[in-house]
Design an enzyme around this catalytic site. Structure first.
Site, short mmCIF file in Angstrom:
data_model
loop_
_atom_site.label_atom_id
_atom_site.label_comp_id
_atom_site.label_asym_id
_atom_site.label_seq_id
_atom_site.Cartn_x
_atom_site.Cartn_y
_atom_site.Cartn_z
N ALA B 10 29.93 43.42 38.48
CA ALA B 10 29.71 42.79 39.79
C ALA B 10 30.39 43.64 40.85
O ALA B 10 31.63 43.75 40.85
CB ALA B 10 30.26 41.37 39.79
N GLU B 131 44.27 46.22 34.63
CA GLU B 131 45.06 47.44 34.82
C GLU B 131 44.84 48.06 36.19
O GLU B 131 45.78 48.57 36.81
CB GLU B 131 44.70 48.44 33.72
CG GLU B 131 45.55 49.68 33.69
CD GLU B 131 47.02 49.35 33.42
OE1 GLU B 131 47.76 49.29 34.41
OE2 GLU B 131 47.40 49.17 32.26
N LYS B 207 50.63 43.60 44.89
CA LYS B 207 50.83 44.30 43.62
C LYS B 207 52.20 43.97 43.04
O LYS B 207 52.35 43.72 41.84
CB LYS B 207 50.67 45.81 43.83
CG LYS B 207 49.25 46.20 44.24
CD LYS B 207 49.20 47.63 44.76
CE LYS B 207 47.79 48.03 45.18
NZ LYS B 207 47.78 49.29 45.96
#
Lengths: 440, 440
Positions: B10, B131, B207
């Site tokens: 997607a 990841e 993050k």
């Protein structure tokens, strides 16, 4: 919860004892993370009477690791014995054949027998994990085996021996000679009483040969590594490197070339501004250049009981998280029967820059002769420097330092041989390869 | 061979298109490595008519990612849509609920909804891999989730935004101002047209919050990150840092303290000799300090289509190597219901050294006043420097630079407020935290 994972540890030295303690003291945390308990059911070591401070209640003691591999009630055999041959190899063979997962820190055994053990593991549907075998606590095996899947590696280079890197950084920082730094490293436990295996580059070569297989999908070829150690590196070389903008590191380098795969371990000049040049003391670092990912560098502790135990623990945890009978994790990154034969690129065809240091008699025409012989061997020079004599020394040999543009090993050897024949050298020439890095 | 692994992608932007091409062009290699084929059976993007240079033969096109998540014949849903809310979130929920593995590069969504998605993945026995969401191609998630299993992390810090690091390194190397470097970064495609999300530190905070959860086993708390961006960093600050032996980096730092876990993103002075200081341009790097392993650093490309696609590919390959129905790989390192609540350490209690730069009117007694106010707030100074005026400028404000020994944020704020009240400041004070590293 799935049944507990039963572990047998062969070898209760620093690493084995640390691992034993961690598995006990973090039992509950590990069970939470892995979704099952990890229990030590067997151990094996040479001397049963020695007090290691370990509580061995409920653990079966074996004197013979091969017997433990065959008979113990274990799912995982952890080999911390060391050495390329028996009993480590016989234990590995017995454990894998008996359908037990095998975790090892044994680079020497893998360098010589890794492909055969990988085949055995695959045939019996078990895992062969060896993160601790290369660069200690740095997860370079996992990065290459898993994270880089699908990438074509073009080059891998690294500092994989803490003893050598400690000696070289101390020489530079303290302006000390090689022998003095080696003695210090031995005093501090960073070098063995017999340091040959480290300082001659053999340890690095073992590790490099394993990484080469993972990088290029080839069989392990530990005996095909070109090796030079650091024993000939003098403080003068380190100073000259510094003046030219380089540091000297013992690198293991593996690289795909037009004629095959180069594997080489030698003192190397790396640009001072590169990341690898910043790696100091016993720290290890590996840089991987791959076509999709780009450049990846990992650095960390390359040795030591705790760091090595951490890597072994990660390998055990991977097994604990997996579920028996449903493995597909080829030890060498791809199934062992899909590994390609290793095709060696000869060191003579190595291409790169060179640092050449010559001690010459102070005669008219020497400088011109050197320059002429380099030119006649098609070597183009980046710089040529005649170093001033130390104050007070107004006679005796002088040092001439050459830095070449990219050329080949065979041309450099031919030129140096021709120079030797001229009769004005006052000592052995020093030749150090320069490695270009992408990050500077 | 096991059945092929069926993939739906997607989002067909730079990363999605790169991934599509790699999965096609390296189909056979990937099948060898994973022991099964990986085939793309569905894709979804907004504009069907756009020519992306992809051969979509045999691939089912969906206009709606949620429909693809529910209806497509796929084992793995790869989400490269982005954005913390719908349609990414609705797609994730639908895909996981339908028992499909979910691979994503979406840090914003994970920062806000990661725990909920991890619970969903665990409830349905599928993998949630991400990841690419943190530090692009650097395998830091795998290192923390797998390699460091059993370790207690004490601190994690890193450069996780390439735009900011590019700007800061260009300012230093080219002696350019912030605005000029930002414009250059935009021209080169290293910064967005609207760069606020990067340069204000929000991207790094997302993050960092994910890494914090993996490091400390706590729930993700993205809204509890203390954030300062780099827009106030001047070339003068960079020069002053350089003179004092530091470089300025936008770091994300997460650290266990006596009162809870600190999460902070701010311009940071790091010692020039440390590894993290050498990280230049758009490169990212993360350092993890752990109690068993020691210190591990990973550096590499933090963004870019190919590097991100490489990380996504690694996640897909991990799924392909595993076998359905036998997963135990909790997305956040431990089962989501075992994550501890996040306990925040307030920035006021942060302990460390500080760089303080003050523009002051040239009056008698200012220097003494500053020194007195630092002392009365119990701040001990490592150095205090009054910088010489530029040549030709013999009047106007002067700059006083202070470097403190370890103190607390609250004391520094109190001292700076007291100094402000004295009325001799000729501009806003600049306060930059200093981060000590272990490797220098």
């Amino acid at each position: 919860m799935t049944d507990a994972l039963k572990i047998g540890i062969a070898g209760l030295g620093t690493v084995g004892a640390a691992l034993f303690q961690i598995l006990k003291s973090r039992h509950n945390l590990l069970a939470d993370i892995c979704g099952r308990e990890i229990v030590i059911t067997a151990v094996c070591a040479r001397d049963r009477s020695r007090d290691r401070g370990l509580n061995l209640d409920g653990v079966v003691w074996f004197d013979d690791p091969v017997a433990m591999a065959r008979e113990a009630d274990i799912d995982v055999f952890v080999e911390l014995i060391g050495g390329e041959g028996d009993p480590a190899l016989a234990s590995a063979t017995a454990a894998l054949t008996a359908g037990r997962h095998f975790v090892t820190a044994n680079k020497a055994m893998l360098a010589q027998h890794g492909v055969q053990l990988a085949k055995l593991a695959e045939a019996h549907g078990v895992l062969l994990n060896f993160e601790a075998a290369v660069a200690g606590g740095i997860p370079v095996i996992k990065a290459m085996r898993e994270s880089l899947t699908g990438n074509a590696v073009t080059r891998i280079y690294g500092i994989m021996n803490g003893t050598c890197n400690y000696i070289l950084t101390r020489m530079e920082h303290e302006n000390m000679g090689f022998a003095e730094c080696l003695a210090e490293a031995q005093r501090l436990g960073y070098a063995e009483a017999d340091p040959a295996f480290d300082i001659d580059g053999n340890d690095t070569a073992h590790k490099l040969s394993i990484l080469t297989s993972l990088a290029f999908g080839t069989e392990i070829a530990a005996d095909e590594v070109y090796i030079e150690g650091i024993t000939n590196i003098s403080i003068d070389d380190i100073h000259a490197a510094d003046e030219l903008g380089y540091r000297i590191k013992l690198l293991g380098v593996s690289q795909r070339t037009a004629t095959g795969i180069e594997q080489r371990v030698h003192p190397t000049m790396v640009p001072k501004g590169s990341m690898i040049a910043q790696v100091e003391g016993v720290t290890n670092a590996v840089t991987i250049e791959a076509d999709i990912l780009g450049e990846l560098m990992l650095s960390g502790p390359g040795a030591g009981g705790a760091a090595t135990a951490s890597a072994v623990l990660g390998d055990i945890a991977d097994i604990a998280k997996s579920r028996p009978g449903h493995q597909h994790a080829p030890a060498l990154g791809r199934p062992a029967d899909k590994l390609e034969p290793y095709v060696k690129a000869q060191i003579q065809s190595h291409e790169g820059g060179y640092f050449i240091s010559l001690k010459v008699d102070d005669r008219t025409g020497v400088f011109a002769s050197i320059a002429t012989l380099m030119a006649s061997n098609e070597i183009s020079l980046e710089s040529i420097v005649q170093r001033a004599r130390p104050a007070g020394a107004d006679a005796g040999p002088q040092t001439v330092i050459l830095v070449t543009h990219a050329t080949t090993e065979s041309k450099v050897r031919a030129a140096v041989d021709a120079i030797k024949r001229e009769g004005y050298l006052a000592g052995d020439p020093q030749v150090i390869r320069i490695e270009r890095t992408r990050d500077n």
